[in-house]
Write an enzyme that holds these catalytic residues in place. Structure first.
Site, PDB file in Angstrom:
ATOM      1  N   ASN A   1       0.751   0.610   6.233  1.00  0.00           N
ATOM      2  CA  ASN A   1       1.231  -0.196   5.112  1.00  0.00           C
ATOM      3  C   ASN A   1       2.027  -1.350   5.702  1.00  0.00           C
ATOM      4  O   ASN A   1       3.014  -1.119   6.382  1.00  0.00           O
ATOM      5  CB  ASN A   1       2.139   0.661   4.214  1.00  0.00           C
ATOM      6  CG  ASN A   1       2.894  -0.178   3.201  1.00  0.00           C
ATOM      7  OD1 ASN A   1       2.394  -1.190   2.733  1.00  0.00           O
ATOM      8  ND2 ASN A   1       4.107   0.238   2.877  1.00  0.00           N
ATOM      9  N   GLY A   2       1.558  -2.562   5.493  1.00  0.00           N
ATOM     10  CA  GLY A   2       2.269  -3.716   6.040  1.00  0.00           C
ATOM     11  C   GLY A   2       1.268  -4.737   6.522  1.00  0.00           C
ATOM     12  O   GLY A   2       0.138  -4.788   6.045  1.00  0.00           O
TER      13      GLY A   2
ATOM     14  N   CYS B   1       0.869  -1.176   0.000  1.00  0.00           N
ATOM     15  CA  CYS B   1       0.000   0.000   0.000  1.00  0.00           C
ATOM     16  C   CYS B   1       0.905   1.225   0.000  1.00  0.00           C
ATOM     17  O   CYS B   1       2.114   1.123   0.183  1.00  0.00           O
ATOM     18  CB  CYS B   1      -0.853   0.035   1.246  1.00  0.00           C
ATOM     19  SG  CYS B   1      -1.803  -1.482   1.467  1.00  0.00           S
TER      20      CYS B   1
ATOM     21  N   ARG C   1       1.447   1.515  -6.016  1.00  0.00           N
ATOM     22  CA  ARG C   1       1.680   0.604  -4.892  1.00  0.00           C
ATOM     23  C   ARG C   1       0.427  -0.161  -4.489  1.00  0.00           C
ATOM     24  O   ARG C   1       0.485  -1.093  -3.693  1.00  0.00           O
ATOM     25  CB  ARG C   1       2.205   1.383  -3.689  1.00  0.00           C
ATOM     26  CG  ARG C   1       3.547   2.022  -3.917  1.00  0.00           C
ATOM     27  CD  ARG C   1       3.935   2.873  -2.732  1.00  0.00           C
ATOM     28  NE  ARG C   1       4.207   2.096  -1.550  1.00  0.00           N
ATOM     29  CZ  ARG C   1       5.399   1.600  -1.217  1.00  0.00           C
ATOM     30  NH1 ARG C   1       6.431   1.818  -2.015  1.00  0.00           N
ATOM     31  NH2 ARG C   1       5.560   0.910  -0.114  1.00  0.00           N
TER      32      ARG C   1
ATOM     33  N   LYS D   1       4.727 -11.899 -17.969  1.00  0.00           N
ATOM     34  CA  LYS D   1       4.269 -10.590 -18.462  1.00  0.00           C
ATOM     35  C   LYS D   1       2.853 -10.709 -19.007  1.00  0.00           C
ATOM     36  O   LYS D   1       1.985  -9.891 -18.714  1.00  0.00           O
ATOM     37  CB  LYS D   1       5.165 -10.052 -19.588  1.00  0.00           C
ATOM     38  CG  LYS D   1       6.522  -9.517 -19.215  1.00  0.00           C
ATOM     39  CD  LYS D   1       6.540  -8.164 -18.569  1.00  0.00           C
ATOM     40  CE  LYS D   1       6.448  -8.252 -17.078  1.00  0.00           C
ATOM     41  NZ  LYS D   1       7.640  -8.452 -16.336  1.00  0.00           N
TER      42      LYS D   1
ATOM     43  N   HIS E   1       7.107 -34.344 -22.370  1.00  0.00           N
ATOM     44  CA  HIS E   1       6.899 -35.150 -21.161  1.00  0.00           C
ATOM     45  C   HIS E   1       5.561 -34.838 -20.488  1.00  0.00           C
ATOM     46  O   HIS E   1       5.388 -35.136 -19.314  1.00  0.00           O
ATOM     47  CB  HIS E   1       8.071 -34.932 -20.191  1.00  0.00           C
ATOM     48  CG  HIS E   1       9.383 -35.367 -20.770  1.00  0.00           C
ATOM     49  ND1 HIS E   1       9.672 -36.686 -21.066  1.00  0.00           N
ATOM     50  CD2 HIS E   1      10.470 -34.659 -21.169  1.00  0.00           C
ATOM     51  CE1 HIS E   1      10.883 -36.768 -21.587  1.00  0.00           C
ATOM     52  NE2 HIS E   1      11.394 -35.540 -21.667  1.00  0.00           N
TER      53      HIS E   1
ATOM     54  N   GLU F   1       9.596 -15.416 -18.354  1.00  0.00           N
ATOM     55  CA  GLU F   1       9.317 -13.989 -18.214  1.00  0.00           C
ATOM     56  C   GLU F   1       8.224 -13.566 -19.199  1.00  0.00           C
ATOM     57  O   GLU F   1       7.327 -12.785 -18.853  1.00  0.00           O
ATOM     58  CB  GLU F   1      10.617 -13.194 -18.426  1.00  0.00           C
ATOM     59  CG  GLU F   1      10.492 -11.686 -18.416  1.00  0.00           C
ATOM     60  CD  GLU F   1       9.932 -11.112 -17.115  1.00  0.00           C
ATOM     61  OE1 GLU F   1       9.730 -11.857 -16.145  1.00  0.00           O
ATOM     62  OE2 GLU F   1       9.651  -9.908 -17.098  1.00  0.00           O
TER      63      GLU F   1
ATOM     64  N   TRP G   1      -3.650  -1.964  -1.325  1.00  0.00           N
ATOM     65  CA  TRP G   1      -3.613  -3.252  -2.010  1.00  0.00           C
ATOM     66  C   TRP G   1      -4.024  -4.271  -0.951  1.00  0.00           C
ATOM     67  O   TRP G   1      -3.323  -4.474   0.025  1.00  0.00           O
ATOM     68  CB  TRP G   1      -2.201  -3.546  -2.528  1.00  0.00           C
ATOM     69  CG  TRP G   1      -2.110  -4.845  -3.255  1.00  0.00           C
ATOM     70  CD1 TRP G   1      -2.638  -5.147  -4.476  1.00  0.00           C
ATOM     71  CD2 TRP G   1      -1.458  -6.043  -2.804  1.00  0.00           C
ATOM     72  NE1 TRP G   1      -2.366  -6.446  -4.810  1.00  0.00           N
ATOM     73  CE2 TRP G   1      -1.644  -7.021  -3.804  1.00  0.00           C
ATOM     74  CE3 TRP G   1      -0.747  -6.383  -1.646  1.00  0.00           C
ATOM     75  CZ2 TRP G   1      -1.141  -8.312  -3.690  1.00  0.00           C
ATOM     76  CZ3 TRP G   1      -0.243  -7.662  -1.542  1.00  0.00           C
ATOM     77  CH2 TRP G   1      -0.430  -8.612  -2.559  1.00  0.00           C
TER      78      TRP G   1
ATOM     79  N   GLU H   1       0.185 -11.312 -16.215  1.00  0.00           N
ATOM     80  CA  GLU H   1      -0.136 -10.252 -15.264  1.00  0.00           C
ATOM     81  C   GLU H   1      -0.866  -9.076 -15.894  1.00  0.00           C
ATOM     82  O   GLU H   1      -1.674  -8.442 -15.217  1.00  0.00           O
ATOM     83  CB  GLU H   1       1.079  -9.810 -14.444  1.00  0.00           C
ATOM     84  CG  GLU H   1       2.207  -9.171 -15.190  1.00  0.00           C
ATOM     85  CD  GLU H   1       3.345  -8.756 -14.248  1.00  0.00           C
ATOM     86  OE1 GLU H   1       4.426  -8.494 -14.755  1.00  0.00           O
ATOM     87  OE2 GLU H   1       3.139  -8.694 -13.022  1.00  0.00           O
TER      88      GLU H   1
ATOM     89  N   LYS I   1       2.961  -2.758  -7.398  1.00  0.00           N
ATOM     90  CA  LYS I   1       4.317  -2.662  -7.951  1.00  0.00           C
ATOM     91  C   LYS I   1       5.339  -3.457  -7.139  1.00  0.00           C
ATOM     92  O   LYS I   1       6.205  -4.100  -7.689  1.00  0.00           O
ATOM     93  CB  LYS I   1       4.730  -1.188  -8.031  1.00  0.00           C
ATOM     94  CG  LYS I   1       6.101  -0.961  -8.660  1.00  0.00           C
ATOM     95  CD  LYS I   1       6.121  -1.351 -10.112  1.00  0.00           C
ATOM     96  CE  LYS I   1       7.504  -1.311 -10.703  1.00  0.00           C
ATOM     97  NZ  LYS I   1       7.601  -2.126 -11.911  1.00  0.00           N
TER      98      LYS I   1
END
Ligand code: M6R
Length: 633
Positions: A100-101, A2, A27, A512, A531, A508, A74, A515, A628
């Protein structure tokens, strides 16, 4: 993660708070709120969803006062609904807190507060804090203490030891409009010093437009801010004196320029990221010049790398380079797993933490644990040797590790990491070259892999050409990927294949796409498809195949054939290929050394994901459910 902001001064706080929140919105963006104090009252506004909703509420209702706090959320505890948005208030509605936390023991605290008759209005962990402070204030008032800034400070200081977890918080109290109390414990918080006013925030972008003079708070510190000044205290309640520092450069200001999204702008900034890196660290006449102490390299026998998400993919490329160029056995761990199942300790280990934000809780916790268990052995062979690779040297990572490599990519706002990934890759190229140079002619564990200085120099000089190659590649593929995006309009699954040094790039590419476009995607080592996962393939599943000439080129082409034989639509990320009919679509690459290819193959991955998401009309810079950097474990 946050974002919190808090302001005290002599002008209306709310516009500045909203401005700060706008800069911190990356954030977290599922709800937001502010609380200001004036006339013995608290004025609290909250809104679900993006900040524009809160701004609209402010336009309608206003929030007077020259002192206030704000939050962009968030969700961790409790759904992203208005009642769970911060600030949270005590029962009287006079005291407000943003945090925040995570307060890990919030359930126990909630139960004991409920037993005392406290009613909770939200599902959050944070709401215990205003109630605890209010109880403390009441006890002190009952004992005859008058409302004052010092009383608020003392109440907060008394409550903090009861909170377990990592947090940064800010508190205002209607009975004391001239005081703001902020605290930090393992979550970032910086104080900006203006003229007769102070602004606190979780990150520099919220401060950069306000002041350049900042005071980063340390873990355990509490500050009392009044329009007259700052009083800073350590966790033992002792007064601390520290000189503020200056924010330099323009990289702290987020500006989209003429691009439609920050992500696209940041993809286009990569030639510049590379050019800066080359100028700083690959000077002509030397193999590589990194600003690291010799003690980082001396006697290292093994390397372990801890990281999450995209940073972990960079670490995997890094491990490949460190093993193949410098001959050092290297392991990569998910930071979130490492802490709970660490490998047995081995001597002469270099531990690298990779985190662009420098604030990822999983990575910081894993590094701190590694540091502690090595320190406790008191054996020089096992001594902690911690190197951080980050884009934010002023972050918590910077304070935790002994050695730091700044990738210098400038601020990245898009939630999907792009230019910071390139910066992390470049850091690993630099590190691998530096180790390889020092290991020339060594025997035994950690010996050179046999690359001669001439070969290393050839690689370094190809790296010097990178900015120009990237410039052309970004330009060409931007157009190509934009044209391709419509092919994916109804796609539900995509497979990305790569091998060797390009396997992490396949992962990657998949990350990308997932998300920002919400399309299910998997990055897989091309040789493993047969396999099992090959069963997924049919005409509805596009396969992106990274095929670069070198050790595994023919194998990758055969693996691509296998996919084509199952009707998959094949998109090749490859230089001109011997079988020109193999790929349905080719995203061409310039010829390059296989070892350097990830620096190029990642560009079409980023642009393809970007254009698919933009074509779908999605919020590329702020995708759902993400933030982020993730400052909770
Ligand atoms: O700040 P960090 O590099 O430590 O972040 C780690 C991950 O959370 C991050 O890479 C995440 O996967 C990104 N959204 C990827 O684009």
């Amino acid at each position: 993660m946050c974002g919190i902001v808090a302001l005290i001064g002599s002008r209306e706080a709310a516009p500045q708070l909203l401005d700060g929140l706008r800069q911190l919105e990356y954030r977290g963006y599922d709800s937001a709120g502010i609380a200001t104090v004036e006339g013995g009252r608290l004025h609290c506004l909250k809104a679900e969803g993006k900040l524009v909703n809160l701004s609209a509420r402010y336009e309608q209702h206003g929030a007077p006062g020259q002192c206030g706090i704000g939050h962009t959320r968030w969700a961790t505890h409790g759904k992203p609904e208005e009642r769970n948005a911060h600030p949270h208030l005590d029962g009287s509605g006079e005291l407000a807190v943003v945090q925040n936390g995570i307060i890990e023991n919030h359930r126990t605290l909630r139960e004991s507060l409920q037993a005392e008759g406290v009613t909770f209005l939200s599902d959050t962990d944070t709401e215990v804090i205003p109630h605890l402070i209010a109880l403390e204030l009441k006890a002190r008032s009952d004992a005859g203490e008058a409302a004052s800034a010092n009383l608020l400070l003392a109440a907060v200081q008394a409550v903090l030891p009861q909170l377990h977890g990592a947090y940064a918080l800010a508190v205002v109290w209607a009975r004391c409009p001239g005081a703001l109390v902020v605290a930090r414990h393992q979550a970032p918080l910086l104080i900006g010093l203006g003229e007769g006013e102070f602004l606190c925030a979780s990150d520099t972008p919220a401060l950069a437009g306000f002041t350049r003079t900042i005071l980063p708070m340390e873990d355990g510190e509490v500050a009392l801010l009044t329009p007259l000044g700052i009083e800073l205290y350590d966790s033992a309640g002792q007064r601390v004196q520290r000189t503020p520092t200056l924010l330099t450069g323009t990289e702290h200001v987020a500006d989209k320029r003429s691009f439609r999204h920050f992500m696209l702008k940041e993809i286009h900034e990569q030639p510049e990221t590379a050019a800066l890196w080359v100028a700083r660290h690959l000077p002509e006449g030397a193999l590589v010049a990194l600003p690291l102490d010799e003690s980082v390299y001396t006697g290292v026998e093994r390397i372990q790398i801890l990281a999450c998400g995209t940073s972990r993919h960079a670490a995997q490329v890094g491990a490949y380079l460190l093993e193949q160029l410098a001959g050092i056995p290297t392991s990569v761990f998910y930071a979130s797993e490492f802490r709970y199942a660490p490998p047995p300790l081995t001597p002469h280990m270099l531990t690298i933490g990779v985190t662009q934000s420098g604030e990822t809780a999983d990575t910081l916790a894993a590094l701190a644990m590694e540091q502690e268990r090595r320190q406790s052995l008191e054996d020089p062979a096992y001594a902690p040797r911690l190197l951080g690779i980050t884009n934010r040297p002023e972050s918590s990572l910077g304070r935790l590790v002994g050695h730091l490599l700044d990738i210098g990519a400038g601020i990245e706002v898009g939630v999907a990491a792009t230019k910071t990934f390139l910066g992390q890759l470049l850091a690993f190229y630099g590190l691998a070259l530096a180790f390889a140079e020092r290991r020339q002619g060594q025997d035994g564990p950690g010996a050179s892999s046999g690359r001669s200085i001439a070969e290393l120099q050839a690689l370094a000089s190809q790296l010097r050409q990178l900015p120009g190659l990237l410039q052309a590649l970004v330009h060409d593929h931007d157009q190509r990927c934009a044209e391709l995006a419509h092919l994916f309009a109804d796609t539900q699954d995509v497979i990305f294949l790569g091998r060797g040094i390009n396997y992490p790039i396949a992962m990657e590419g998949a990350l990308k796409l997932k998300e920002i476009s919400y399309i299910h995607a998997e990055g897989y080592p091309a040789g493993e498809m047969k396999h099992g996962p090959i069963a997924l393939l049919d005409a509805r599943v596009p396969v992106v195949s990274i095929a670069v000439p070198g050790t595994v080129f023919d194998k990758v082409l055969s693996n691509a054939q296998e996919a084509k034989a199952r009707d998959a639509q094949l998109i090749g990320v490859a230089p001109a290929c011997p079988d020109t009919t193999l790929f349905d679509v080719l995203l061409p690459l310039p010829e390059t050394d296989e070892l350097l290819s990830p620096l190029l193959t990642v560009i079409p991955m980023q642009l393809l994901s970007y254009h698919i998401a933009a074509h779908r009309g999605l919020d590329v810079d702020q995708p759902r459910n993400l933030a982020k950097s993730v400052t909770v474990e």
